[in-house]
Design an enzyme around this catalytic site. Structure first.
Site, PDB file in Angstrom:
ATOM      1  N   GLU A  34       0.880  -1.165   0.000  1.00  0.00           N
ATOM      2  CA  GLU A  34       0.000   0.000   0.000  1.00  0.00           C
ATOM      3  C   GLU A  34       0.919   1.218   0.000  1.00  0.00           C
ATOM      4  O   GLU A  34       1.855   1.280   0.811  1.00  0.00           O
ATOM      5  CB  GLU A  34      -0.872   0.025   1.263  1.00  0.00           C
ATOM      6  N   ARG A 261       6.390 -12.957   8.970  1.00  0.00           N
ATOM      7  CA  ARG A 261       7.143 -11.748   8.657  1.00  0.00           C
ATOM      8  C   ARG A 261       8.552 -11.839   9.227  1.00  0.00           C
ATOM      9  O   ARG A 261       8.794 -12.578  10.175  1.00  0.00           O
ATOM     10  CB  ARG A 261       6.537 -10.538   9.372  1.00  0.00           C
ATOM     11  N   LYS A 271       5.505   0.940  11.064  1.00  0.00           N
ATOM     12  CA  LYS A 271       5.346   2.164  10.278  1.00  0.00           C
ATOM     13  C   LYS A 271       4.915   3.316  11.164  1.00  0.00           C
ATOM     14  O   LYS A 271       5.357   4.437  11.018  1.00  0.00           O
ATOM     15  CB  LYS A 271       4.305   1.902   9.188  1.00  0.00           C
TER      16      LYS A 271
END
Length: 546
Positions: A34, A261, A271
């Site tokens: 994204e 991950r 983030k």
RNA sequence: AGGGGUAUAGCCAAGUUGGUAAGGCAACGGAUUUUGAUUCCGUCAUUGCGUAGGUUCGAGUCCUGCUACCCCUGCCA
């Protein structure tokens, strides 16, 4: 590039090929970020995984921006992500934007409505939340759940036409309000957002949710294996539900496979936290070398090749694990070892005077490089040596300089320490005598236990070296991230390097003997001094306390 | 009436039809060395694969029970 190490994803893919589910030549994967921030080291693994399928089996890998939420996305981020992926060394077959499928997605939504599989809900966000139930209690159906197909279609069209304000209506899938999987309790598929989208502008005021959009994006692009992280496991039934209920995609559906991950010890990759540090000026941007953004570690001097090797060796699995920094450092060293020229640089200098070397004279020594060539290095009476290479009271097993001890100056002579003095400013100066018979390369039989690096004081180039302590990931409960951040974690020193380093090109990397790998800071380089960022220390098996 | 995952050495991690535990990091020896680096050799899971049982000639792999940790109640992705 070596054959990628085996992992469970490859096994699944090979089984699919063997069972005729997909043809090997038509394998297609994708990396779907994204565009709402800068990529970090965790993304490097996701990128590696999807692209490695193409490396191993052929087929295609696409880059697709998953831009379904205009409130968070910006073209600037998309561009930075493109640059970072290229920097990593990957080139995609196609570049797509999820937003270019909005028209198709809208039609498919009408298809679901027509099949009685979706409805417009007039409830407020709070009401929806309250009626969703809990982990152990089923949800209760919306009072609008049984609207007629005609009314739903009209309302959905009205939503699209901008007849409602944000939050007033929503399109929900009609699945099962009592499902043990929360994602299946009539998930929202479209919401109203009167926002300008970075690609589609003001064309739309309704935007699809991830769970509805993603399977359609994958299916449109003929993705065969949709690889994503573990938290989407619970979403897979919904992913399949969407495709199973669309006539276009009953066959040849993409298959979602989840992996764990990448987490690196103490590396901050959230983030939200990175943004906080940037916004509050605690770091000097998304490319601050203390950050684990791709741009940050790039500025730190970590190479794409090292990152790819690291991802490969760390492997792909489904267990949440944390990889120690030493493992990353190893691959950085491994790569830098091959590409960095060696030079001497004294990071924290003290003076060394060779008292029996003639005053006012100097000589040019030939010092061998790894590739067999030689470089010229000036030598003379006054040198700088590393502060840690001299000890007034040497600890046990110390091999370097202390009064009475002999040591070889790399590429030069064996010297014997005769004394030291400290001036009124606290500056340390060491005295020594050299043995002219011990010049390197002359076959002298004399050995010294220690070897130290040095630079010729009058001809050395001054450089600024910048080391930094790491920013820590505040995961301990009750501890705010900001409490653990050291705002002054960058330490700058004036250092000296041999003249060859002064001729370095921007972004060049050097291996400074016994101190580690340094990279020219491509952003902060300024003035007459060269600025170096410390990247990775060399391994040292000697510990003072031993 | 919760659901979905994961558990193999200090850390990652292979192990696909049950057949006798890959590899990498770290660590530790030793050789070479103009860096205590690099390079090169070697060591590093033997009543053992979270735990307790079971099936079997044989189980990390199959079955049952248990435990620990991770994810899920955004109109985020």
């Amino acid at each position: 590039m070596s054959e990628p190490k085996s992992n469970f994803i490859y096994s699944e893919i090979e089984n699919d090929i063997k069972n005729g589910v997909y043809e090997q030549a038509k394998l297609i994967t994708r990396f779907p970020p994204e565009p709402n921030g800068y990529l970090h080291i965790g993304h490097a693994k996701a990128i590696y995984i999807s692209f490695s399928v193409r490396e191993k089996y052929g087929g295609q890998t696409n880059l697709r921006f998953d831009d379904t939420n205009p409130a968070k996305e910006e073209q600037e981020f998309a561009e930075s992500q493109i640059e970072d992926i290229k920097w990593l060394g990957y080139d995609w077959d196609n570049l797509f934007y999820a937003s270019s499928y909005f028209g198709k997605m809208y039609e498919y939504a009408h298809e679901l409505i027509a099949k009685g599989l979706a409805y417009i809900d007039d409830q407020s966000p709070d009401e929806i939340k309250l009626t969703r139930g809990s982990l152990t209690k089923p949800g209760v159906p919306s009072p609008y759940r049984d609207r007629s197909i005609e009314e739903n279609a009209e309302l959905f069209t009205a939503m699209k036409d901008g007849k409602f304000k944000a939050g007033e209506r929503v399109l929900r899938a009609k699945i099962d309000m009592s499902s043990p999987n929360m994602n299946m309790r009539d998930p929202v598929m479209y919401r109203i957002l009167h926002e300008t989208h970075h690609m589609t502008g003001d064309e739309w005021c309704i935007y699809p949710m991830y769970d509805y959009a993603h399977p359609i994006e994958d299916a449109i692009e003929n993705i065969t294996h949709s690889l994503c992280s573990l938290e989407y496991e619970d979403h897979r039934p919904l992913y399949e539900w969407v495709l199973n209920n669309l006539d276009d995609y009953k066959e040849n559906q993409p298959r979602q496979i989840e992996f764990a991950r990448l987490a690196i010890e103490n590396a901050l990759t959230s983030k939200r936290y990175i943004k906080m540090l940037v916004d509050q000026g605690i770091v000097d941007g998304w490319d601050d070398p203390r950050l684990f953004t791709l741009r940050g570690i790039r500025r730190r001097g970590i190479t794409p090749a090292a990152l790819r090797r690291f991802c490969e060796e760390v492997g792909v699995a489904k267990s949440n694990s944390i990889v120690p920094r030493a493992q990353l450092d190893y691959f950085v060293r491994e790569d830098l070892q091959k590409i960095s020229p060696k030079a001497m640089a004294v990071i924290e200098p003290i003076r060394l005077v060779i008292e029996n070397y003639p005053e006012g004279e100097h000589e040019i020594l030939k010092i061998a490089n790894d590739d067999g060539t030689e470089r010229d290095v000036p030598f003379g009476r006054e040198l700088y040596i590393e502060a840690e290479d001299f000890e007034i009271e040497p600890p046990p097993k110390y091999r370097r300089l202390y009064i009475g001890n002999e040591v070889r100056l790399i590429g030069a002579y064996i010297i014997k320490c005769t004394g030291y003095s400290i001036d009124e400013n606290g500056g340390m100066s060491v005295q020594a005598v050299y043995d002219p018979e011990t010049k390197s390369g002359t076959g002298s039989a004399k050995k010294a236990k220690g070897t130290i690096h040095w630079v010729h004081a009058p001809s050395a180039v001054a450089i600024t070296t910048r080391g930094f302590t790491d920013l820590y990931n505040a995961s301990a409960p009750g501890e705010g991230i900001l409490d653990k951040i050291n705002k002054d974690s960058i330490i700058e020193k004036t250092s000296y390097a041999e003249p060859a380093v002064g001729a370095t090109e921007p972004s060049g990397r050097w291996q400074f003997l016994r101190k580690g790998f340094y990279v020219l800071d491509s952003k902060l380089s300024s003035g007459e001094n060269l600025v170096f960022n410390m990247t990775v220390s060399l391994k040292s098996s000697w510990k003072p306390e031993a």
